[in-house]
Every structure is written in structure tokens, then in C-alpha cells.
Scaffold this active site. Structure first.
Site, PDB file in Angstrom:
ATOM      1  N   ASP A  21     -15.000   9.812  11.387  1.00 38.20           N
ATOM      2  CA  ASP A  21     -14.253   8.339  11.347  1.00 38.20           C
ATOM      3  C   ASP A  21     -12.110   8.955  10.783  1.00 38.20           C
ATOM      4  OD1 ASP A  21     -14.150   5.623   9.679  1.00 38.20           O
ATOM      5  OD2 ASP A  21     -12.077   6.746   9.572  1.00 38.20           O
TER       6      ASP A  21
ATOM      7  N   ARG B 148       0.572  -1.189   0.103  1.00 35.66           N
ATOM      8  CA  ARG B 148       0.448  -0.071  -0.036  1.00 35.66           C
ATOM      9  C   ARG B 148       0.549   1.399  -0.215  1.00 35.66           C
ATOM     10  NH1 ARG B 148      -4.849  -1.228   4.183  1.00 35.66           N
ATOM     11  NH2 ARG B 148      -5.875  -2.903   3.240  1.00 35.66           N
TER      12      ARG B 148
END
Ligand SMILES: C[S@@+](CC[C@H](N)C(=O)[O-])C[C@H]1O[C@@H](n2cnc3c(N)ncnc32)[C@H](O)[C@@H]1O
Length: 284
Positions: A154, A43
Site C-alpha cells: 500500500d 483532515r
């Protein structure tokens, strides 16, 4: 075999992996066990290329440079968080909300037209928050008298961006009942895009903001009716889980509910007096 130069471009050294793991656990609460190394390397690759570094280790070496740190931490958090979510995920919670929690809360409010507050505290791309909004809106159409607001928070800015646009690929509405799809989603004019968008009536009562559950205090009202904290506690150490649950409960109104994910039912020991109504449903 990969040449040594190329290897160091792709693979994190033990030291560099530990640096990131400690940083993430300290800032976000998420543990990165050695098994996550490959995922992290994969990633990070895109980010390393975008910043023109020769490899992942050079990226980590530069991470703590004053100017870079804040913006890079945001990217890093986007990279390491698991954002899997669905509309109507763990649907028994939404049945409970409709059949038990909301009627009980309305009784407790005791006013003519109360304003219920719902908080999706690890909202990811917003599907949990919008599912709650759909169910509540449906209740108001079938005789219940109340207003409501839904807050989604979040730590990842990438998912919050998506949540705010409320545009999703059509396939993700598969778990949504047919009549709700018709009522609560608009299809893109250009059908070939295969996208749907949550209707403005739900978007205007659903808001999103960035918030870290690890923070010492949360900038949220203290009379929330229902808090969803699902599928995030599992990534935290026990002590962090305890602190987070304790803090969340301090934002519930008396009689308010905390809903956790199916593998997170351990939370009841975290707060003295917290009542376990069902394995994953708690009431203060
Ligand atoms: C697996 S998703 C769960 C989404 C949704 N609650 C559900 O159950 O479908 C977990 C979310 O928790 C968020 N998260 C992880 N650590 C967090 C923290 N410290 N504070 C706030 N959110 C966090 C991640 O960014 C991710 O979007």
C-alpha cells in the site's frame, strides 16, 4: 460568523487547494475534485496544529521546503487516502479462489507441493491479505497440498503499520465465519480492550511493504498466482488505470488471476489478451 483570521486558518484558498490536488494526483494518482476540499481541510487541521502553523494555507506554502517535503508527503498521503476495507469483503472472490483459481493453479504448477504467491496490491490495513491467508490455510488443512505466501502493499504508511501488527478491534471480525474466528484470531488477555490479533501462523506467511502503484516498476516477483487490486482503481484516471493494470498483469504467472473491485470491471480492455472470467475476475 467566523472572523477572517480564523477562516484562513481553516479554509484552503483556491490556489492552495489546487497545489495539493495536483501534487496528490501526480504522486499517488488519486483525483481530488473540488468536492473533497472540505474533507481535506478537516483532515489537515490536526497536522497543521502539530507543526504549529497558523493555518492550512501556511502549511501548504511550506510544504515544498526541501527538508520537510519527503516526510510531509507521507503524512499527506495518509490524510487523503480512503482506507475502507473489511475481512471477507466481496466474498465471492474468496469462494472463486477456493473453488476455481487455486485448483486450476495447482494443476498448472504441476509440482508436488507448489508455493502459491498471492499479492494484495492496495492492502490497506491488511484484512484482504489475511482473509486470503485464512482461506488458503484452511484449504491446506482439508486435503490440498501446497504452501503459500501473501504479500500486502500500500502507499499509506499508517495503514501498513496496522497491517503489520495485525491487531484489530473485535467488531471487524463480524464477517469472518465463526470457526475461522476461533482458529485464526487470538483475543487480548485484557478482554476490556476489545481487541483481537491474527495468529502467528498466518502472520509469518503474510508480509507487508510500502509500494506506490504509480511507480514505473514494481519490486515484486513476476510469477504471482493471484493479484487482488480492489477498490483503488476507481480513484485513478483512465490512463493511470490502464497502466497499473498492465503492470500488475506483467507480474502474474501464465494462467494467474487478477481480481478487481465490483465497480472496476472496465479493466479488461487495458491488456490485450486478458481474459474476463467473471465480471471482476481476469486471467492472463
Ligand atoms: C479503499 S482501500 C481498499 C482496500 C482493499 N483493497 C479492499 O478492497 O478492501 C484503497 C487503498 O488503496 C491505497 N492506495 C491509494 N493509492 C495508491 C497507490 N497509488 N499505490 C498504492 N496504494 C494506493 C490506499 O492507501 C488505500 O489503503
Amino acid at each position: 460568523m467566523m472572523p477572517a483570521m480564523q477562516q484562513s486558518a481553516v479554509h484552503l484558498s483556491d490556489r492552495h487547494f489546487r497545489t495539493i490536488a495536483e501534487l496528490i494526483e501526480g504522486q499517488v494518482g488519486i483525483k481530488l475534485p473540488p468536492g473533497k476540499r472540505l474533507m481535506l481541510e478537516g483532515r489537515l487541521h490536526k497536522r497543521v496544529r502539530a507543526l504549529n502553523y497558523t493555518g492550512v494555507n501556511e502549511y501548504v506554502d511550506n510544504l515544498f521546503d526541501g527538508d520537510l517535503f519527503d516526510s510531509e508527503l507521507t503524512h499527506l498521503i495518509d490524510v487523503v487516502t480512503t482506507n475502507k476495507t473489511d475481512f471477507f469483503r466481496e466474498p465471492q472472490h474468496f469462494d472463486f479462489m477456493r473453488e476455481t483459481a487455486v485448483p486450476a493453479l495447482l494443476k498448472a504448477h504441476g509440482r508436488k507441493s507448489p508455493n502459491l504467491k498471492i499479492w494484495s496490491s492496495a492492502s490497506s490495513t491488511g484484512m484482504e491479505a489475511y482473509t486470503a491467508a485464512m482461506v488458503l490455510d484452511d484449504m491446506t488443512r482439508t486435503g490440498s497440498r501446497f504452501q503459500f505466501r501473501v504479500l500486502g502493499t500500500d502507499i499509506s504508511t499508517a495503514v501498513l503499520r496496522l497491517a503489520k501488527t495485525a491487531i484489530y478491534t473485535r467488531d471487524v471480525v463480524a464477517p469472518v465465519p465463526e470457526n475461522f474466528v476461533k482458529r485464526y484470531f487470538l483475543s487480548a488477555r485484557d478482554r476490556s480492550r476489545g481487541e483481537v490479533r491474527v495468529v502467528p501462523e498466518l502472520r509469518c506467511v503474510t508480509h507487508f511493504m510500502r509500494m506506490n502503484l504509480m511507480d514505473a516498476s514494481y519490486p515484486v516477483d513476476r510469477d504471482v498466482d493471484i493479484i487482488f487490486c480492489r477498490n483503488v482503481l476507481i480513484y485513478f484516471e483512465r490512463e493511470t488505470q490502464r497502466k497499473v493494470v498492465q503492470q500488475l498483469c506483467s507480474h502474474l504467472r501464465p494462467g494467474g488471476y487478477l481480481l478487481v473491485g465490483h465497480s472496476e470491471s472496465m479493466v479488461h480492455s487495458a491488456v490485450p489478451g486478458l481474459k474476463q472470467v467473471q465480471p471482476t475476475i481476469f486471467q492472463v
